[in-house]
Scaffold this active site. Sequence first.
Site, PDB file in Angstrom:
ATOM      1  N   HIS C 154       0.860  -1.195   0.000  1.00 21.65           N
ATOM      2  CA  HIS C 154       0.000   0.000   0.000  1.00 21.65           C
ATOM      3  C   HIS C 154       0.879   1.222   0.000  1.00 21.65           C
ATOM      4  O   HIS C 154       2.103   1.110   0.087  1.00 21.65           O
ATOM      5  CB  HIS C 154      -0.885   0.008   1.251  1.00 21.65           C
ATOM      6  N   HIS C 203      -5.227  -2.119   5.214  1.00 17.27           N
ATOM      7  CA  HIS C 203      -5.381  -1.005   4.290  1.00 17.27           C
ATOM      8  C   HIS C 203      -4.740  -1.310   2.960  1.00 17.27           C
ATOM      9  O   HIS C 203      -3.721  -2.014   2.919  1.00 17.27           O
ATOM     10  CB  HIS C 203      -4.850   0.322   4.845  1.00 17.27           C
ATOM     11  N   HIS C 218       4.746   7.293   2.501  1.00 15.74           N
ATOM     12  CA  HIS C 218       5.567   6.101   2.293  1.00 15.74           C
ATOM     13  C   HIS C 218       4.914   5.114   1.339  1.00 15.74           C
ATOM     14  O   HIS C 218       3.696   5.070   1.189  1.00 15.74           O
ATOM     15  CB  HIS C 218       5.878   5.383   3.614  1.00 15.74           C
ATOM     16  N   HIS C 250       2.865  -0.562  15.235  1.00 15.33           N
ATOM     17  CA  HIS C 250       1.828   0.471  15.223  1.00 15.33           C
ATOM     18  C   HIS C 250       0.636   0.002  16.034  1.00 15.33           C
ATOM     19  O   HIS C 250       0.254  -1.174  15.954  1.00 15.33           O
ATOM     20  CB  HIS C 250       1.272   0.657  13.805  1.00 15.33           C
ATOM     21  N   TYR C 259      10.287   1.978   9.189  1.00 13.33           N
ATOM     22  CA  TYR C 259      10.226   2.980   8.129  1.00 13.33           C
ATOM     23  C   TYR C 259      11.632   3.528   7.903  1.00 13.33           C
ATOM     24  O   TYR C 259      12.347   3.819   8.863  1.00 13.33           O
ATOM     25  CB  TYR C 259       9.339   4.153   8.521  1.00 13.33           C
ATOM     26  N   GLU C 269       8.376   1.473   3.792  1.00 11.54           N
ATOM     27  CA  GLU C 269       8.075   0.691   4.993  1.00 11.54           C
ATOM     28  C   GLU C 269       8.269  -0.786   4.688  1.00 11.54           C
ATOM     29  O   GLU C 269       7.978  -1.241   3.579  1.00 11.54           O
ATOM     30  CB  GLU C 269       6.618   0.934   5.410  1.00 11.54           C
TER      31      GLU C 269
END
Lengths: 311, 311, 311, 311
Positions: C154, C203, C218, C250, C259, C269
């Site tokens: 993503h 996501h 990112h 996270h 990252y 990432e």
Amino acid sequence: MAMTGVLRPGHAQLRVLDLEKSITFYRDILGLVETGRDDRGRVYFKCWDERDHSSLILSPSDSAGIDFIGFKVLDAATLDQLERDVRAFGIATERVPAGDLLETGERVRFRLPSGHLFELYAEKTKVGNGLPSVNPPPWSMDADRGMAPIRFDHCLLYGPNVQANKDLFLKVLGFHLVERILGPTEAGEPEIGIFLSCSHKTHDIAFVEYEEPGKLHHLSFRMPTWERVLRAGDIMGMNRVPIDIGPTRHGVTRGETIYAWDPSGNRFETFAGGYEPYPDGDPITWTFEGFPHGLDYPQGKLHESFMTVVT
Amino acid sequence: MAMTGVLRPGHAQLRVLDLEKSITFYRDILGLVETGRDDRGRVYFKCWDERDHSSLILSPSDSAGIDFIGFKVLDAATLDQLERDVRAFGIATERVPAGDLLETGERVRFRLPSGHLFELYAEKTKVGNGLPSVNPPPWSMDADRGMAPIRFDHCLLYGPNVQANKDLFLKVLGFHLVERILGPTEAGEPEIGIFLSCSHKTHDIAFVEYEEPGKLHHLSFRMPTWERVLRAGDIMGMNRVPIDIGPTRHGVTRGETIYAWDPSGNRFETFAGGYEPYPDGDPITWTFEGFPHGLDYPQGKLHESFMTVVT
Amino acid sequence: MAMTGVLRPGHAQLRVLDLEKSITFYRDILGLVETGRDDRGRVYFKCWDERDHSSLILSPSDSAGIDFIGFKVLDAATLDQLERDVRAFGIATERVPAGDLLETGERVRFRLPSGHLFELYAEKTKVGNGLPSVNPPPWSMDADRGMAPIRFDHCLLYGPNVQANKDLFLKVLGFHLVERILGPTEAGEPEIGIFLSCSHKTHDIAFVEYEEPGKLHHLSFRMPTWERVLRAGDIMGMNRVPIDIGPTRHGVTRGETIYAWDPSGNRFETFAGGYEPYPDGDPITWTFEGFPHGLDYPQGKLHESFMTVVT
Amino acid sequence: MAMTGVLRPGHAQLRVLDLEKSITFYRDILGLVETGRDDRGRVYFKCWDERDHSSLILSPSDSAGIDFIGFKVLDAATLDQLERDVRAFGIATERVPAGDLLETGERVRFRLPSGHLFELYAEKTKVGNGLPSVNPPPWSMDADRGMAPIRFDHCLLYGPNVQANKDLFLKVLGFHLVERILGPTEAGEPEIGIFLSCSHKTHDIAFVEYEEPGKLHHLSFRMPTWERVLRAGDIMGMNRVPIDIGPTRHGVTRGETIYAWDPSGNRFETFAGGYEPYPDGDPITWTFEGFPHGLDYPQGKLHESFMTVVT
């Protein structure tokens, strides 16, 4: 490292049937680093993260099995002292000259009550692990070549007179008993398996009672994690390496493991995990009835090939 | 989630022989969360990280096996459309009223060519995963209770007419074929096993050709990691849960897995890993000769109990 | 895969300052597979386990950042329908001819309210993942080359009009909202960050409110496990790749992550983990006060560079 | 275990400001097992997999920091011999009576050149790890209570006269130098940090040169795996335990680690990994310029709080 100055399993010489196939297997599939060949046709290997010249020596032969296992000791004075102590214990020793094994000093050699040839030595050339000694990274490309174990960890040997071995290792060589396996209740529960340590590893050597002397159950190589044990299993699958048991976890020592056979039928292990037993600890006992979970903790099965096949 | 609106495996009703033993097993050993009991003696469970009320319903019976499996669909309109499509395909459907299963809406039920009762539904009460919906931690204490799988992932069903099932699932329900197992060459290599997905999971349901209709090979529960699969194996060992195979890795779907039996003899799986196949991908094929590594990639063995035991 | 037929993030074109350094970085350090170069100086890469020709295109430029991101859709009919739907929503679209991007079919391109160029396409040549489609092993040598992510997962984009983006993605493109970040209470708690999925990944794209349009926070690459995230971190250390944050987890999406910046200052990432949210789920909310743990769950710190640096 | 008979770090007494908060922290959050309280208000803990009565003693005080650290030795004869050797080295010793610390025998106590109180003892009551000594499972429920480290591993102490400490530990106590950190080139590159082992762990104690004597940098607790280190970090996040650095990997010792502070501001570490250095190995050197990667291998940053905060 035992108070006697015995440090760790240092080297094992393994008899192999087809040298070329074996070199390919140990170098490319298991992922050891070849460090030498001698004029007796032997080929020398080390694990990538080991510092000493070699920990596995392949010797071409008509029959598989183990020729001898050697432990490193602190220094020459220690070697001399242990030689005296072994003789005082009633076991004859001989000295094998420096250089007989490449890059290795004199070895004090003797035959264990179980029939195995056992050695102690103080000197082996340090070749390093391929990483610099100043500001090193945590691993190198070698860590992904083949299964890439980090060290030769121990071997499990089958032979008679396990109790006599135990006396020698505990009283003379300074090992401590970490775990033991008892025989059948009806036979009076003798100790038929012993896991001995000269360190805080769960074992540096182990013995199981068996009629024939001098047999090898397995040579064991240490993997950093359970995830790397699975990766080793995948590599075995890719290369059609015949697996005996695993992946699984032993109840004995808690090791996370796979056992498989090299091209000559010698069994080897790739394992991770365990715990840290010190000499002041109390040994763990596995009864004959409890041993299935000792062998394979999740499955609780006595895998027959694991119990019976040796070289 | 298939373009047809089929989302995921939603619930399975499993026949169990000794209800109390089964409750103890599924709640305390497997580590599911009990969410209800109904007046027909059924007991409802969900995995800790699932949001819907239940994914496993235990139904006391004289014989083990699966009663039905239900998939959740997007909404009532989707349910209506799929009902029409299944009927147009030539399969009779019936509607099971809302509330027949606790906290579940109407179900469109039909019998697959393989003999299994299959359902679609749009509504199930959301009870949450025990974590707040605002600023949640990444897991809760439930994540360590028993083996604690995170979701009911899929089941593998045995029965005849696998090809007819394939037609239904691909053409009507919108699944895609991810992997397939071929039969013996001499038999003309029919597809005897199919792994179907309505998502980008390696499979949401799978079928293997078998004479008897309506049989269950296993219900599968997802673990977060290979390390948690080992932990599940340890818990099986501690509780003497009989293991079929594993820990190991399948070549088929790459899943890292253990299979074992519940107290009724129903097989269940705890697995991690896999990959992410989309509907635009090409299926992977396992030949009859290659299937041993498809079953157990490291060992390359056709474990007989795995192949033959069903409920 | 959204009910609209949008499957997954397909490709991103990234502006890089020094092409040779970037090729070395993406090919040898990150460990992508180079699959082509075109006559506009662009270099094409895919992750080793991806099947389509390319997912990352490097374009030499004077400024870093993202040129466009493209999502794959099910087929040409879907592409046509989505083009109509986007136009009906009030956003102008254009068609970029097949072959403009190597091995890629026509692309329907439009500018998001956030300023980003976004594309949909139905065709991209399948080159495979290097494994056979019959009886494959679970991974190849490519899986250890560099950090070796398994897929382009993503991107997180910064720009204005996040709410307008949300409307477009949810109402027209068929995504669902998985997690959201609220702004400061005193500002009335607007949604300033949204994590959108067209699948059951946490996501497939994400947006954060920012004054300047068209910015890249990112590009994200998926690793199989937390252990492989650490290995990626080691490789970053070995190669002096500047890390922004991590390894850490996270709170948002539960991802286990690092990252860092590529040679042009574009952030990337490498992450593992997460969970499986379906369209029928309820979004998770992170308040402005709770967001430090959303960013870095163990540390609960708002790392400033992470919040502010974009290209 | 050093040839001198020094086995391992045995216990540390830590000064805490709010006893109740500290008990809650060490028992419920870190996940130690409380094993006793004495009439001086001290509270005793052990890690779940340790066998001896206690490894951490909390002592209520007005100031945080470490009171003393004690190492276990093989037996009373070893204790006597080491007492003689330390005195011969020029350091005064005193005997603390058995029972002064619950369940602990006589302690030979002396002040290190760095200002720290250091002890040796031969006896401590064995209470076991909660698992049976016959046919044990590989872990117990305690293994999931809080962060649940498996042992008290080492501490890093700050104080002057690091070289004098090194002489004492290497020449008298039988430790070996595993890794060292050099100071700035312009200052002549003195050794400002030393990692010493009496085993094949990367360190059993470590010292860093610092003006003030007797300071504690951290007490370290061992986790089984990198995955459990992340879990520890999650628990820190859940409980708002302030983290100093991590998760990350040190270049020094390769440890995979998180550092955080207890309620009194004493720093503690939860770590996994490392390697197995024996006394015959050569130490690894970190230069002043190389040390950023020694501290945080992926990030290569000198985290200021890590360098400067001590109690």
